[in-house]
Motif scaffolding. Structure first.
Motif, short mmCIF file in Angstrom:
data_model
loop_
_atom_site.label_atom_id
_atom_site.label_comp_id
_atom_site.label_asym_id
_atom_site.label_seq_id
_atom_site.Cartn_x
_atom_site.Cartn_y
_atom_site.Cartn_z
N ASP A 120 -1.05 -1.40 5.15
CA ASP A 120 -1.79 -2.43 4.27
C ASP A 120 -2.26 -3.39 5.63
N TRP A 133 -5.73 -1.82 7.02
CA TRP A 133 -6.30 -2.28 5.62
C TRP A 133 -7.18 -3.55 6.57
N THR A 168 -10.38 -6.02 -3.00
CA THR A 168 -8.87 -4.83 -3.36
C THR A 168 -8.32 -5.87 -2.33
N ARG A 184 -4.70 -5.16 -0.41
CA ARG A 184 -3.93 -3.70 -0.84
C ARG A 184 -4.26 -2.49 -0.54
N ASP A 221 -1.80 0.49 -2.44
CA ASP A 221 -1.50 -0.18 -3.96
C ASP A 221 -3.62 0.66 -3.94
N PRO A 248 -7.21 -2.34 -7.15
CA PRO A 248 -6.42 -2.06 -7.93
C PRO A 248 -5.40 -2.40 -8.75
N ASP A 249 -5.67 -3.22 -9.96
CA ASP A 249 -5.46 -3.60 -10.57
C ASP A 249 -6.05 -3.05 -11.57
N SER A 272 1.79 -2.84 -10.61
CA SER A 272 0.22 -3.95 -10.96
C SER A 272 0.43 -4.89 -11.25
N SER A 273 -0.20 -5.66 -10.70
CA SER A 273 0.18 -7.91 -10.67
C SER A 273 0.50 -7.72 -12.23
#
Length: 651
Positions: free
Chosen positions: A222, A225, A257, A260, A263, A326-327, A378-379
């Motif tokens: 990350d 990233w 994003t 993350r 993820d 991602p979520d 996931s959050s």
């Protein structure tokens, strides 16, 4: 002193090792033009191979200064360790040709953008692409793709792919499109046989480094990233995982994003991986031999108004910024990814007969939706129920309830179950999906028939279609439907005639090119008679995600409270009927005509127990029953609110 420089023509590089000779070590006392090149400069005097990825030991700055640009700067950067080896130098693995893979697995074609280079170009840029390792008969090509955040369409637009050869390849960018005026570069390296060729090496000189994110091969984290998206120069950015690649607007990934990147990559990988897993495409000898195939390719595309996400050969396209969340991918938007990529995975033609174009792709999407959070954090920790379970549908509490009434309840067209093929202005698509998913819930979750690799009995169904179904192209659509019934019973080693009759597979029907006759139905029933009935009788035409555990644990139906109606509407629904898997209204008694079905999966309230406006008319001979998983039915007393008028077993 006259300067010598690397030649621009690829064949000059090819000649230097045409007989397979090893590069000669650099001799600092030998002047350029007096060594192995016999009067012409030989790049193998400086570099260890034709891809020019590494200087030979002993090469000096003075020697490099004699080169012409742009080679001089490249070699000087290599000498002082500042050359961008992270993206300009590539080691590319050969992958099965997507067309070959698709034919073998009877799917659509997977992606062509498996090897992003991280190089961004503008119009008229000149690239020098140095290659080594190509073998005769195996092709590698260089592709420039232009996507646009402003112009409709865009997949694979830009110049045609350029065929690469060993040595130097000079590519001048001929055209681009889109307001951004920039393209991204990719390498395609595929083989069609059974023997995988060796890797090739590339060195790309020219253009700008845009970078891409790859936590698998490059082991990006990350922190990488954040570094990469903050230094990217193209309006688009590539993400590359084990099973998927994706291209999306840079603005989106910066906004959606967060930090993350890992993820996000896992989320895309999960879409492809879980659908492969459900279909038995992960483990040799299934499919092409494991993961070593082209990846699913996802990209953003500007759509015309009213046009949404779609799947096509080699790619799936999406119009929204949920691509970068991602979520979102593993949460509220997981369905759109599973649905579109599910189109790529549909088995043709045997499991995509007429009427299933928007159905069997959702079968793999259902598996993805129910298992994706096992792979991706996931959050939001709330479990995701399937679309069939948690979405109200046409006045019914969910799609299960609507499908029950569509097949064998109040919405069937006559006294017999609705044929599975029956058209209903496209509202039938999820109805048709229900029995396919019920087979998974019952055979896998209840009976434990999880297939060869312990995932799902469906993996053996798909595998049969891939390898053991030579007559698939000869069957009609109606014959495909009946063959599926035979195949499921054969793989489950059970006679499931009752279920397939109730869900319409064994109902005669003719529409357009689809034809199932009574004689065809009887022949199919006769074939599956050889298998035993399930040892334990269960009403699994009522199985859902919410009540599957009742079937699995064989829980006993418990008596609850009576119900009240007012003007035919349930104002007090039946409560406390623990382990009921459904409620039925029948006319004339327990064996009478089924008038309406209510699911028992949700918290029952007058609003949920409405049956899309069904009227329980006490003046008619209606009876209400709670149904147990073992096909037991217990009658429920129904009273007109405010009166003594009652319908029960003794009425």
């Amino acid at each position: 002193m006259k300067k010598h420089f690397l030649p621009l023509i690829a064949i000059a590089l090819l000649v230097s090792c045409s007989d397979g000779e090893m590069p000669q070590p650099y001799n600092p006392s030998e002047k350029p033009g007096t060594g192995a090149g016999s009067g012409t400069f030989n790049p193998m005097d400086l570099f260890t191979d034709l891809s020019c990825t590494q200087l030979q030991d002993g090469v000096t700055k003075e020697r490099i200064e004699e080169l012409q640009e742009p080679y001089r700067s490249m070699a000087l950067q290599m000498l002082d360790g500042t050359y961008n080896t992270e993206f300009r130098i590539m080691n590319v693995e050969a992958l099965p040709d997507p067309e070959t893979d698709a034919k073998l697995n009877k799917t659509s074609t997977y992606g062509l953008m498996d090897n992003p280079t991280g190089i961004s170009v503008t119009l008229s840029d000149t690239l020098h692409v140095f290659v080594s390792g190509l073998t005769s008969g195996i092709e590698a090509t260089f592709k420039i793709q232009t996507l646009s955040t402003a112009t409709t369409g865009g997949y694979s637009l830009g110049p045609d792919a350029t065929t690469l050869t060993n040595g130097e390849n000079v590519i001048v960018v001929p055209r681009l499109r889109g307001d951004e005026g920039k393209g991204l570069c990719y390498v395609r390296y595929y083989y069609a046989g059974t023997e995988r060729p060796g890797n090739i090496k590339l060195n790309i000189l020219g253009g700008e480094v845009n970078g891409y994110f790859d936590p698998v091969r490059k082991q990006h984290t990350d922190s990488d990233w954040t570094r990469l998206i903050n230094t990217a120069v193209n309006p688009y950015f590539d993400v590359c995982g084990e099973y998927a690649t994706a291209t999306m607007p840079l603005d989106w990934v910066k906004k959606k994003t967060g930090g993350r990147g890992v993820d996000l990559t896992k989320a895309y990988d999960a879409v492809v991986y879980l659908e492969w897993k459900f279909m038995g495409l992960l483990d040799p000898p299934l499919g092409f031999g494991g993961h070593h195939r082209t990846r699913g390719y996802f990209h953003q595309e500007v759509m015309d108004e009213g046009v949404g996400a779609y799947a096509a050969g080699n790619h799936t396209a999406f119009p929204g910024d949920y691509m970068a969340s991602p979520d979102g991918i593993v949460g509220s938007d997981v369905w759109v990814f599973g649905h579109e990529h599910g189109h790529v995975n549909q088995t043709r033609p045997a499991f995509r007969w007429d009427g299933l174009g928007e159905v069997t792709n959702n079968l793999t999407a259902m598996y993805l939706r129910t298992h994706v959070r096992e792979l991706v954090p996931s959050s939001t920790n709330t479990p995701i129920n399937t679309n069939l379970q948690n979405v109200t549908d046409g006045g019914y509490v969910n799609t299960y309830e609507r499908a029950f009434n569509w097949f064998f309840g109040k919405d069937r067209p006559g006294t017999t179950p609705t044929p599975h093929y029956r058209n209903d202005n496209n509202a039938h698509l999820f109805h048709k999906l229900v029995p396919f998913w019920q087979l998974y819930l019952y055979l896998d979750n209840v009976l434990g028939k999880t297939g060869t690799h312990g995932v799902s009995f469906y993996e053996d169904v798909y595998e049969h279609y891939r390898k053991d179904d030579p007559n698939a192209d000869k069957r009609s659509d109606g014959e495909h439907q009946l063959y599926f019934v035979e195949l499921v019973c054969a793989k489950a080693k059970l006679n499931l005639t009752d279920f397939f009759q109730k869900t319409g597979f064994l109902q005669p029907y003719t529409e357009n090119n689809f034809k199932v006759t009574q004689a065809m139905v009887e022949a199919t029933i006769d074939k599956i008679k050889e298998y035993p009935l399930p040892e334990y009788r269960q009403a699994f035409e009522y199985i859902t995600d919410a009540n599957a555990s009742i079937f699995k644990e064989r829980l006993t139906l418990q008596t609850g409270s009576p119900a009240e109606v007012k003007s035919g509407k349930f104002v007090t629904p039946p409560l406390g009927w623990t382990n009921a898997v459904a409620f039925e209204v029948r006319e004339g008694g327990v064996d009478g005509d089924l008038k309406c079905v209510f699911t028992a999966d949700n918290d029952i309230t007058p609003q949920t127990f409405s049956g899309n406006g069904f009227k329980f008319d006490l003046s008619k001979n209606y009876h209400l029953y709670a149904v147990g998983q073992n096909d037991e039915r217990k009658e429920i007393t129904v009273t007109e609110a405010g009166t003594a008028t009652t319908r029960n077993a003794s009425f």
